[in-house]
Design an enzyme around this catalytic site. Sequence first.
Site, mmCIF file in Angstrom:
data_model
loop_
_atom_site.group_PDB
_atom_site.id
_atom_site.type_symbol
_atom_site.label_atom_id
_atom_site.label_comp_id
_atom_site.label_asym_id
_atom_site.label_seq_id
_atom_site.Cartn_x
_atom_site.Cartn_y
_atom_site.Cartn_z
ATOM 1 N N GLU A 108 -0.050 -8.602 -0.165
ATOM 2 C CA GLU A 108 0.436 -7.225 -0.315
ATOM 3 C C GLU A 108 1.768 -7.126 0.422
ATOM 4 O OE1 GLU A 108 -2.892 -7.825 0.676
ATOM 5 O OE2 GLU A 108 -3.300 -7.720 -1.475
ATOM 6 N N LEU A 109 2.844 -6.968 -0.292
ATOM 7 C CA LEU A 109 4.184 -7.039 0.266
ATOM 8 C C LEU A 109 4.368 -6.069 1.433
ATOM 9 C CD1 LEU A 109 6.987 -8.366 -0.075
ATOM 10 C CD2 LEU A 109 7.594 -6.461 -1.575
ATOM 11 N N ASP A 110 4.785 -6.616 2.584
ATOM 12 C CA ASP A 110 5.107 -5.837 3.790
ATOM 13 C C ASP A 110 3.939 -4.991 4.294
ATOM 14 O OD1 ASP A 110 7.696 -6.851 3.861
ATOM 15 O OD2 ASP A 110 8.490 -5.237 2.610
ATOM 16 N N GLU A 111 2.707 -5.405 4.000
ATOM 17 C CA GLU A 111 1.544 -4.639 4.453
ATOM 18 C C GLU A 111 0.587 -5.488 5.285
ATOM 19 O OE1 GLU A 111 -0.433 -2.356 1.461
ATOM 20 O OE2 GLU A 111 1.423 -1.621 0.570
#
Length: 284
Positions: A226-229
Site C-alpha cells: 500500500e503506497l506510503d501507508e
Amino acid sequence: MQKIIILIHCEDQKGIIAAVTDFIVRVEGNIIYIDQHVDVEQNVFFMRLECELTNKNSNLEAIKKVFEISLATDFKMSWEIHTKEQKPKMALFVSKYDHCLFDILGRYSAGEFNMEIPLIVSNHEDLRSVAERFEIPFYCIPFTKENKEEGEKQQIEILQKFEIDFIVLARYMQIITPSLISLYENKIINIHHSFLPAFPGAKPYHSAFKRGVKIIGATSHYVTNELDEGPIIEQDITRVSHVNSIDDFIMKGRDLERIVLARAIKLHAERKTMVYNNKTVVFS
C-alpha cells in the site's frame, strides 16, 4: 565480551519477564538494557533486551536453541537474537535527488551508523560520482514500465549477491515491486514529506504554499504494497509562515527528510524497531 540483543513479541501473559531474566542468568549473561511494552488493546507483549555474555566461550547458536526450547515454544514467541557486533548490511536506492544520499554517506563515513553499505543502486547514472567519491560500488539498473520485470530480477540478484539485510530508499523515485517487498518485509525504509494525503502530486510544496500551511514535516516508514501507508518509524516537523517562500518550504522539507531518514536508519540498524499490525514499537 560478546553482547547480544533479544527482541520478543507474543501474547501478554504472566511470567514472561521472569522467564527471560532467568534465562539470561542461566546462559551467564548480564543485562545492560531492558525495556518492554504491552499493547493493551491487542494484548501483545513486546520486549527488547541487551546483555553481555560473561562466559567468553558462549556459543550464539547454542543459546538460540536453548531459548527456543525453554522459552519461545512455551510462550509462543516471535523472537530474534543478534550479536551487537554483527553489523547489518544496507543497500541504498537513489534516483537523482542527492540531499539524503550525501547526508547518509557523510554520517556513515563519520561512524554514526553501526552498519555496512556494500552498494548503491540507482535507475539513473546521475549520482555515480557521489558513490565513487565515497568509494562505494554503484550499480545502475534502469527501471521503467517496459522493463520492470528485468529490472526487478537484476535488483534481487545484486541484493542477494551482497547478502543485503535491509534497503533504504534515499529519494528513489520508483515504486518498489511486490516481489522485492515480500523478500524484505519490514526491511525497506522510505522517506517522504508529510503533506500526504492532503497535497499529493509532483509539487506538494507549491500546493501547500498556496494554502498557507503553517507546519511542514517528513515521515520515514517501512514499505508495504500500500503506497506510503507502511508502519511509521520516525517523523518530525518544522513551522513555516507567510514570510517563507516556496524555496524556503522545499529547503526546510529537505532538511527534515535528511534528519528523519537518518534517525530511522539508526533505529533499524540498532534493532530498536518492532512491527506489529502495521504499527511500530520503537525502543529508546
